[in-house]
Design an enzyme around this catalytic site. Structure first.
Site, PDB file in Angstrom:
ATOM      1  N   ASP A  66      23.769 -31.078 -30.573  1.00 39.33           N
ATOM      2  CA  ASP A  66      22.609 -30.615 -31.328  1.00 39.33           C
ATOM      3  C   ASP A  66      22.996 -29.376 -32.124  1.00 39.33           C
ATOM      4  OD1 ASP A  66      22.693 -28.837 -29.157  1.00 39.33           O
ATOM      5  OD2 ASP A  66      20.519 -28.684 -29.003  1.00 39.33           O
ATOM      6  N   TYR A  68      23.451 -25.614 -33.800  1.00 38.73           N
ATOM      7  CA  TYR A  68      23.505 -24.245 -33.279  1.00 38.73           C
ATOM      8  C   TYR A  68      22.100 -23.665 -33.294  1.00 38.73           C
ATOM      9  CZ  TYR A  68      28.550 -24.625 -34.173  1.00 38.73           C
ATOM     10  OH  TYR A  68      29.865 -25.027 -34.188  1.00 38.73           O
ATOM     11  N   PHE A  79      29.074 -28.933 -35.827  1.00 36.16           N
ATOM     12  CA  PHE A  79      30.175 -27.971 -35.685  1.00 36.16           C
ATOM     13  C   PHE A  79      30.277 -26.989 -36.856  1.00 36.16           C
ATOM     14  CE2 PHE A  79      31.591 -31.555 -33.020  1.00 36.16           C
ATOM     15  CZ  PHE A  79      31.757 -30.894 -31.828  1.00 36.16           C
ATOM     16  N   HIS A 189      36.014 -32.340 -25.175  1.00 37.82           N
ATOM     17  CA  HIS A 189      35.267 -31.562 -26.169  1.00 37.82           C
ATOM     18  C   HIS A 189      36.059 -30.312 -26.558  1.00 37.82           C
ATOM     19  CE1 HIS A 189      31.910 -29.268 -27.903  1.00 37.82           C
ATOM     20  NE2 HIS A 189      31.322 -30.447 -28.074  1.00 37.82           N
TER      21      HIS A 189
END
Length: 223
Positions: A66, A68, A79, A189
């Site tokens: 989701d 920031y 990202f 990740h």
């Protein structure tokens, strides 16, 4: 209409989704959240990924969780952060892996990934909105239905797309991707927790993607 600025190439997908009951409710719920809470990204950037990346140019899909949730950070691309915002730890690790992958010593000073999107990379979060300072706070909305449908649409209607699935969450989102038609790259990740335990660095996803694009006759990505 929140999605009025999407590129025309995505219209077939959006035309189908907007007729569905879940999507109508989702848009109402999103409008309500933005009216009653501080939410990110700014409303006009919720569908920014579909403005910057054209469907006919699609080469790579990267799936995040989701947006920031800090002030001024989210810009509608997973990202990615707005110009002038400090590069977040996960993105730093992404840039570091790119450097390692290509034996480069160039580390970007800007975390805005518009330049990736413009080259045919769909930077897709599983949820496209969030409340300020509350990670995953819009999980109760039906964004997951929308993004699952989108991934299935791309899998069925496109050819030779590179899907980058980082971490268990993204890998679960990508379970139904047709792996005979597309290249699916999986790793841990890029978050510090995962990367520092050895699940991120050395995955060479970026050179693998470019090698694949070269083989199928598409222009490689300038990472």
């Amino acid at each position: 209409m929140l999605y009025k600025n999407i590129d025309f190439s995505w219209k077939p997908f959006f035309d189908a989704e907007t007729q569905k009951e879940y999507f109508v409710k989702l848009m109402q719920d999103v409008e309500n959240e933005y009216a009653n809470s501080v939410c990110f990204p700014p409303k006009e950037l919720i569908f920014h990924a579909f403005e910057k990346c054209k469907l006919e140019d699609l080469k790579v899909v990267i799936i995040g969780q989701d947006p920031y949730h800090g002030d001024g950070e989210a810009n509608g691309l997973c990202f990615s952060v707005n110009d002038g915002v400090k590069i977040p730890p996960s993105l730093k690790n992404i840039f570091a892996e790119i450097n390692s992958d290509f034996d480069s010593i160039f580390l970007p000073t800007n975390g805005n990934l518009d330049r990736w999107a413009e080259q045919g990379i769909l930077l897709l979060n599983a949820g496209l909105s969030v409340r300020k300072d509350e990670a995953n706070s819009h999980k109760h909305l039906k964004w997951n239905v929308f993004t699952d449908n989108l991934i299935n649409f791309i899998s069925e209607n496109c050819e030779n797309v590179v899907f980058m699935l980082w971490g268990s969450f993204a890998q679960k989102k990508g379970l139904k991707i047709n792996r005979e038609k597309h290249l699916v790259l999986e790793s841990g990740h890029p978050s510090p927790l995962s990367a520092n335990r050895g699940f991120w660095f050395g995955n060479k996803h970026f050179s693998q993607a470019n090698d694949y694009l070269k083989i199928i006759g598409k222009t490689q990505i300038d990472w």
